[in-house]
Write an enzyme that holds these catalytic residues in place. Structure first.
Site, short mmCIF file in Angstrom:
data_model
loop_
_atom_site.label_atom_id
_atom_site.label_comp_id
_atom_site.label_asym_id
_atom_site.label_seq_id
_atom_site.Cartn_x
_atom_site.Cartn_y
_atom_site.Cartn_z
N ALA A 53 0.84 -1.20 0.00
CA ALA A 53 0.00 0.00 0.00
C ALA A 53 0.88 1.26 0.00
O ALA A 53 0.62 2.22 -0.73
CB ALA A 53 -0.92 -0.01 1.22
N CYS A 55 -0.20 -7.42 -7.84
CA CYS A 55 -0.24 -7.25 -6.38
C CYS A 55 -0.81 -5.94 -5.86
O CYS A 55 -1.64 -5.95 -4.94
CB CYS A 55 1.17 -7.43 -5.82
SG CYS A 55 1.81 -9.09 -6.08
N PHE A 74 3.36 -5.00 -17.51
CA PHE A 74 3.07 -3.94 -16.55
C PHE A 74 4.31 -3.16 -16.14
O PHE A 74 4.22 -2.07 -15.60
CB PHE A 74 2.32 -4.50 -15.33
CG PHE A 74 3.17 -5.12 -14.26
CD1 PHE A 74 3.62 -4.36 -13.18
CD2 PHE A 74 3.51 -6.46 -14.31
CE1 PHE A 74 4.39 -4.93 -12.18
CE2 PHE A 74 4.29 -7.04 -13.32
CZ PHE A 74 4.73 -6.27 -12.25
P1 NAI Z 1 0.95 -17.30 -9.82
O1 NAI Z 1 -0.46 -17.27 -10.25
O2 NAI Z 1 2.04 -16.98 -10.78
O3 NAI Z 1 1.30 -18.76 -9.20
C1 NAI Z 1 0.48 -19.46 -8.36
C2 NAI Z 1 0.55 -20.93 -8.74
O4 NAI Z 1 -0.13 -21.69 -7.74
C3 NAI Z 1 -0.12 -21.27 -10.07
O5 NAI Z 1 0.82 -21.86 -10.94
C4 NAI Z 1 -1.23 -22.27 -9.68
O6 NAI Z 1 -1.42 -23.28 -10.65
C5 NAI Z 1 -0.70 -22.82 -8.38
N1 NAI Z 1 -1.72 -23.42 -7.52
C6 NAI Z 1 -2.91 -22.89 -7.12
N2 NAI Z 1 -3.55 -23.74 -6.29
C7 NAI Z 1 -2.75 -24.82 -6.15
C8 NAI Z 1 -2.86 -26.03 -5.42
N3 NAI Z 1 -3.90 -26.28 -4.64
N4 NAI Z 1 -1.85 -26.95 -5.51
C9 NAI Z 1 -0.78 -26.69 -6.29
N5 NAI Z 1 -0.62 -25.56 -7.00
C10 NAI Z 1 -1.59 -24.63 -6.93
O7 NAI Z 1 1.03 -16.32 -8.55
P2 NAI Z 1 2.31 -15.49 -8.01
O8 NAI Z 1 2.47 -14.24 -8.77
O9 NAI Z 1 3.47 -16.41 -7.87
O10 NAI Z 1 1.78 -15.10 -6.57
C11 NAI Z 1 1.64 -16.05 -5.53
C12 NAI Z 1 1.41 -15.29 -4.24
O11 NAI Z 1 2.55 -14.48 -3.94
C13 NAI Z 1 0.22 -14.35 -4.27
O12 NAI Z 1 -0.40 -14.36 -3.01
C14 NAI Z 1 0.86 -12.99 -4.50
O13 NAI Z 1 0.10 -11.95 -3.96
C15 NAI Z 1 2.16 -13.13 -3.75
N6 NAI Z 1 3.24 -12.27 -4.24
C16 NAI Z 1 3.42 -12.06 -5.58
C17 NAI Z 1 4.46 -11.27 -6.04
C18 NAI Z 1 4.65 -11.05 -7.49
O14 NAI Z 1 5.43 -10.16 -7.83
N7 NAI Z 1 4.00 -11.78 -8.36
C19 NAI Z 1 5.41 -10.65 -5.11
C20 NAI Z 1 5.17 -10.97 -3.73
C21 NAI Z 1 4.10 -11.74 -3.33
#
Ligand code: NAI
Length: 485
Positions: free
Chosen positions: A222, A273, A335
């Site tokens: 935020a 995010c 983005f």
């Molecule tokens: P993403 O969507 O790239 O990856 C999430 C993965 O989890 C997907 O590949 C999906 O298939 C898998 N998944 C979902 N449910 C599952 C299950 N039950 N079993 C196995 N695999 C499962 O998401 P991303 O960007 O990696 O973000 C993940 C978390 O990290 C979110 O909460 C996000 O807010 C947080 N985050 C993201 C950042 C970023 O820059 N993308 C930075 C810091 C935190």
């Protein structure tokens, strides 16, 4: 050998685990995901995400102590530490729709851990989750577990896409929250902190209680987004007064209490995010009966939407109040630079705005494939977080989309015969383009609308372009155009 299993092989799970494997050769690290194409990508030479330096780290560890698998149950079952790094998007329906975090994936991961465990575990929240999620997870594990003990830790991730490997190798801080008031909780915190201590200096490893760790991640995002909205709000005032946002931001940022980073005006923030996490914070504030605090943070998102629509209005009003049938080159769709991620990219809203005014849009991005662009532009937007005029594309048919949108192989092809060029991502290559060559192939008057302040305005004006650069003094052409709503 300690075994770590990470559920979720996404932008966070993949790079984070690769760096842990790199720095801890004695730890077995397995990243699991329900998506087999994603896992196949991680096991191939073409990784599913683009991130500078990632290929090299994965190559060093894959097959040694790092693996990627779809055998979720087996690896979660016998791991000592389970990171949960699944997606936590904004809820799209039901209670809290449009604001609250959708914890469906999280909850199903927690239930699965309870179902498949064959040993005690430390469960680490890596995903960004609402405050008090750990309490819910504890309950799920306690009520569904099979007699094993679980310690829940919050270890939010602060990496930024585009610089993920650098951020992971040399983080500003690592945060580990846990139940330090119990012996088992304290031991779990120490164990995880000890993993990071292999390469992160002790003074950068912060341990806190669970709720502080969970809330710190939402608060940090935020604050970062608020800085962008603050500088973008001032950029509008610069345009109205003749001040220059680059000069203002430089002067403001020189104050050591403020600092110079994250003060670049732009067409708006994007990424998966910032918006989702602020909405989540807003919802939590509302739930705790704090409407003033909620509306304070909601305004950060409003300014972001305003900045995007202000940009579209500037383009249209400068070009005689219509872009119907005119080709507009869009340079950059991700983005931000150094990522192929298009989630919540401002380019989607800007393109939709232009298409709504019947422009013909030709898009070039060095890391975003044409199919991704098509998917993003066909996607519906939520009514509640975007002003109505940013959603005209929903009325467009697939045929209209096909007629109005093309994806170009490079910037010159995108700009050929175009009336205008819009720069929407700050890719380094856009700074070094041959703008004279581009100008020659464009319709006249030729416009450049720089949404990332990457071009040298004076040079482009010398070539003959009408140039708009966010927060910079307007040239006479733009001054003469009607005020932007
Ligand atoms: P993403 O969507 O790239 O990856 C999430 C993965 O989890 C997907 O590949 C999906 O298939 C898998 N998944 C979902 N449910 C599952 C299950 N039950 N079993 C196995 N695999 C499962 O998401 P991303 O960007 O990696 O973000 C993940 C978390 O990290 C979110 O909460 C996000 O807010 C947080 N985050 C993201 C950042 C970023 O820059 N993308 C930075 C810091 C935190």
């Amino acid at each position: 050998m300690v075994k770590i299993c990470c559920i979720g092989a996404g932008y966070v799970g993949g790079p984070t685990m690769a760096v842990i494997a790199l720095k801890c050769p004695d730890i077995e690290v397995v990243v699991v995901d329900i998506s087999s194409p994603r896992i196949a990508g991680w096991n191939s030479d073409r990784l599913p995400i683009y991130e500078p330096g990632l290929d090299d780290v994965v190559k060093q560890c894959r097959g040694r102590n790092l693996s990627f698998s779809t055998e979720v149950h087996r690896h979660v079952g016998d791991a000592d530490i389970v990171f949960v790094s699944v997606n936590t998007p904004t809820k799209t329906c039901g209670l809290g729709a449009g604001k609250a975090a959708d914890l469906t994936y999280w909850e199903s991961a927690a239930r699965m851990i309870a179902d498949v465990s064959v040993s005690d575990k430390i469960v680490v929240e890596k995903s960004t989750v609402p405050v008090k999620t750990a309490e819910a997870i504890e309950k799920i594990l306690a009520h569904n577990g099979r007699g094993f003990s679980y310690q829940i830790l919050s270890n939010p991730e602060f990496l930024a896409e585009g610089t993920a490997i650098r951020d992971l190798l040399s983080p500003d801080r690592v945060l580990v929250g846990g139940r330090r008031d119990t012996a088992a909780g304290s031991a779990a915190v120490d164990l995880l902190a000890g993993v990071y201590a292999r390469w992160v200096p002790q003074d950068r490893i912060i341990t806190t209680n669970l709720w502080s760790a969970e809330l710190s991640k939402l608060a940090a995002n935020a604050f970062l987004a608020q800085r962008i909205s603050s500088v973008n709000a001032v950029s509008a005032l610069c345009e109205a007064t003749g001040a220059d946002i680059a000069e203002v931001a430089h002067s403001v940022g020189k104050d050591a209490r403020i600092g110079s980073r994250f003060l670049s005006a732009s067409v708006g923030f994007g990424g998966s995010c910032f918006q989702k996490d602020i909405l989540n914070l807003v919802y939590i504030c509302e739930c705790y009966g704090l409407p003033e605090v909620a509306s304070y943070w909601r305004e950060v998102i409003r300014i972001n939407d305003y900045q995007k629509s202000r940009f579209v209005n500037r383009v249209v009003s400068s070009m005689f109040n219509t872009v119907a049938g005119k080709k507009v080159a869009v340079l950059g769709f991700a983005f931000k630079k150094d990522t192929g991620d298009t989630r919540e990219t401002p380019a989607i809203d800007v393109c939709k705005g232009l298409l709504g005014d019947k422009a013909v849009v030709s898009i070039y991005d060095p890391q975003v494939a044409g199919e991704q662009v098509a998917r993003d532009l066909a996607m519906n937007k939520f009514d509640w977080d975007h002003p109505r005029h940013l959603q005209p594309l929903e009325q467009l048919s697939a045929t209209d989309l096909e007629k109005q949108v093309a994806v170009a192989a490079d910037a010159y092809e995108a700009a050929k015969d175009a009336h205008a060029v819009c720069i929407l991502t700050e890719w380094d290559e856009f700074r070094g383009l041959d703008y004279r060559r581009m100008f020659q192939g464009m319709q006249k008057p030729a416009f450049v609308f720089d949404g990332r302040n990457v071009v040298e305005v004076a040079k482009l004006r010398e070539i003959g372009f009408v140039v708009y650069s966010i927060g910079k003094p307007l040239d006479d052409w733009l001054k003469d155009m009607p005020a932007v709503a």
